[in-house]
Design an enzyme around this catalytic site. Sequence first.
Site, PDB file in Angstrom:
ATOM      1  N   TYR A 234       0.837  -1.201   0.000  1.00 43.41           N
ATOM      2  CA  TYR A 234       0.000   0.000   0.000  1.00 43.41           C
ATOM      3  C   TYR A 234       0.868   1.246   0.000  1.00 43.41           C
ATOM      4  CZ  TYR A 234       0.842   0.922   4.989  1.00 43.41           C
ATOM      5  OH  TYR A 234       1.424   1.209   6.189  1.00 43.41           O
ATOM      6  N   CYS A 235       0.245   2.351  -0.404  1.00 40.92           N
ATOM      7  CA  CYS A 235       0.918   3.655  -0.370  1.00 40.92           C
ATOM      8  C   CYS A 235      -0.174   4.722  -0.223  1.00 40.92           C
ATOM      9  CB  CYS A 235       1.759   3.871  -1.628  1.00 40.92           C
ATOM     10  SG  CYS A 235       0.807   3.879  -3.155  1.00 40.92           S
ATOM     11  N   THR A 236       0.161   5.968  -0.438  1.00 40.75           N
ATOM     12  CA  THR A 236      -0.790   7.057  -0.179  1.00 40.75           C
ATOM     13  C   THR A 236      -2.021   7.009  -1.086  1.00 40.75           C
ATOM     14  OG1 THR A 236       1.077   8.417   0.466  1.00 40.75           O
ATOM     15  CG2 THR A 236      -1.016   9.548   0.108  1.00 40.75           C
ATOM     16  N   ILE A 263      -4.270   4.730   0.777  1.00 40.61           N
ATOM     17  CA  ILE A 263      -4.812   5.078   2.102  1.00 40.61           C
ATOM     18  C   ILE A 263      -5.963   6.085   1.955  1.00 40.61           C
ATOM     19  CG2 ILE A 263      -4.267   6.049   4.369  1.00 40.61           C
ATOM     20  CD1 ILE A 263      -1.254   5.329   3.543  1.00 40.61           C
TER      21      ILE A 263
END
Length: 384
Positions: A234-236, A263
């Site tokens: 996952y990342c932003t 996110i």
Amino acid sequence: MRLPPARQDGRKICVLSLSLRPGILFTTQVSLKFQTMAVLHNRVSQKELKERLYQETEPRTTISFYRYFPIADPKIFRDELYQALNAISVFGRIYVAHEGINAQLSVPQTNFEKLKMYLYSIEALNGIRLNIAVDDDGKSFWVLKIKVREKIVADGITDQSFSMERKGKYVDAGRMNELLQDKSTIVVDMRNHYEYEVGHFENALEVPSDTFREQLPMAVEMLKEEKDKNIIMYCTGGIRCEKASAYMLHNGFKNVFHLEGGIINYARQVKEAELESKFIGKNFVFDDRLGERITDDIIAKCHQCGQAADSHTNCKNDGCHLLFIQCEACTAKYDGCCSVECQTVYNMPLEEQAAMRKGLDKGMMVFNKSRQRLRPRLNEEGKK
Ligand SMILES: [Zn+2]
Ligand SMILES: [Zn+2]
């Protein structure tokens, strides 16, 4: 559509500079420079643009989107996009490359539908999910910048056989929470340290490097014994983890997932569906807000006194502008500066400060707020 008089002026300047272009005789060098520079861009000062934004009464929405798809001529794509978005008063930062588009922008709420319709009219972007930021005052951007880049995310991948065609499986918030119940699931945070520091998924693995291009091979190395496990990246906003998931599959991993929309989208889904948030703390974002709160947990510490704190700030000394975490007590104690040295400069008369900055070596890039600079300085602070 009515526009404030000031903005109409700004646009006239733009049009004028365009219409003059073919008739102006530049030397080859100058005209080349002129050609490669953004043809369509703002000619008004940053300060004035920011003031205009704050005077604007029309509410704005901050959104982000990206998509990996082939763009034959990013320059032409960029110019058309600029004209269309500028016409509906969109602000923001957009990158265009042969591999796709990455956009963070703010749009007046009354123009949201127009923006959506325009984007959907581009075949590859038809139906694209627009991530709407939560905890948002709509003042994230005050100018529109669209840049052509080599990649939308610099990855350092030289292997010609690597392709974005084969990606990990998307997971949404519900599926993510489900997968997390299985304790053998590995969650990998593909962001930088200062982002992980203020908020992350419970038990998420940090890939400790300053750059995404270094993180890719590092993640492969760190997880080489786990090729059959469920791995969620996952990342932003999803753009980095989507590429990372493709890279993991390319390196022989079998069950790779990535959090769709990152996110930002997870937070929205959790809120809407009243799910439990497995992400704790703040989601760091690179705009004026420097982060949106997801849960009330404060998982970071003030870089100056060590008290629980998770608010990033830029050092008030104009010759520094370091991004760091500061608690309210230290904000008062140091006048919002990162150190006593900066506080001393900050409290000098303005002319003296300017004279000091002039004397500084330009090579130090004192005004460069780039991520590269951010991380080493944060480390220095952290060691105190
Ligand atoms: Zn403090
Ligand atoms: Zn400072």
